[in-house]
Design a protein around this motif. Structure first.
Motif, short mmCIF file in Angstrom:
data_model
loop_
_atom_site.label_atom_id
_atom_site.label_comp_id
_atom_site.label_asym_id
_atom_site.label_seq_id
_atom_site.Cartn_x
_atom_site.Cartn_y
_atom_site.Cartn_z
N ASP A 79 -9.44 4.19 6.29
CA ASP A 79 -8.23 4.50 5.53
C ASP A 79 -8.51 4.37 4.04
N LYS A 115 -7.97 1.31 -2.22
CA LYS A 115 -8.66 0.51 -1.22
C LYS A 115 -9.14 1.41 -0.08
N TYR A 117 0.84 -1.19 0.00
CA TYR A 117 0.00 0.00 0.00
C TYR A 117 0.87 1.24 0.00
N TYR A 135 -10.75 1.00 3.66
CA TYR A 135 -10.85 -0.09 4.64
C TYR A 135 -10.51 0.42 6.04
N HIS A 136 -10.56 -0.49 6.99
CA HIS A 136 -10.08 -0.23 8.35
C HIS A 136 -9.45 -1.51 8.88
N ASP A 137 -8.23 -1.40 9.42
CA ASP A 137 -7.60 -2.55 10.07
C ASP A 137 -8.22 -2.71 11.45
N GLN A 138 -9.00 -3.77 11.64
CA GLN A 138 -9.71 -3.98 12.90
C GLN A 138 -8.74 -4.33 14.03
N ASP A 139 -9.03 -3.82 15.21
CA ASP A 139 -8.31 -4.16 16.42
C ASP A 139 -9.29 -4.79 17.39
N TYR A 144 -9.35 3.25 20.73
CA TYR A 144 -8.93 2.70 19.45
C TYR A 144 -9.42 3.59 18.31
N TYR A 200 -1.39 7.03 2.87
CA TYR A 200 -2.81 7.31 3.05
C TYR A 200 -3.17 8.54 2.23
N HIS A 218 -16.68 -4.46 4.58
CA HIS A 218 -15.49 -4.19 5.38
C HIS A 218 -14.44 -3.44 4.59
N GLU A 219 -14.52 -3.49 3.27
CA GLU A 219 -13.61 -2.73 2.42
C GLU A 219 -14.22 -2.57 1.04
#
Length: 123
Positions: free
Chosen positions: A114, A38, A2, A40-44, A109, A5, A25-26
């Protein structure tokens, strides 16, 4: 894989050939000049971020230059933490689409979405 941003306004004037929605989710945006982006969000662990609603027809954004691409956010508190609404507004001469994301967490969080250019991706 990637790039940096980006703001969605990088799509202004570009023509999309395809948009893929991966289970809310994306989103993957493919341009007619071979670029791929893309959203998306990187889940925590203690958060949830996903697409709540798509208003309009994503098909209206295909094969016509993007004339509007903007992001608007709104944040608030809940009984157990915080939430962030992120609205992505896109338009072409064929129509207008709003993509509404909701991020919720205990307040510690990220709830942001993104947007990146995908480069050198392996199949």
């Amino acid at each position: 894989m990637y790039g940096n941003y980006l703001n969605v306004d990088v799509l202004l004037g570009k023509t999309l050939s395809e948009i893929k929605n991966n289970n809310n989710h994306e989103l993957l945006f493919y341009t007619t000049d071979g670029e791929k982006y893309k959203m998306y969000h990187d889940q925590d662990c203690c958060e949830s971020v996903g697409i709540e609603e798509i208003i309009g027809d994503l098909g209206d954004l295909i094969n016509s230059p993007i004339t509007m691409a903007e992001e608007v956010t709104n944040q608030g508190e809940t009984d157990w933490g915080s939430q962030t609404w992120t609205f992505y507004k896109f338009a072409t001469n064929k129509g207008y689409v709003t993509i509404r994301w909701l991020g919720e967490s205990n307040g510690y969080y990220s709830e942001s979405v993104d947007f990146v250019k995908v480069e050198n991706e392996e199949s």
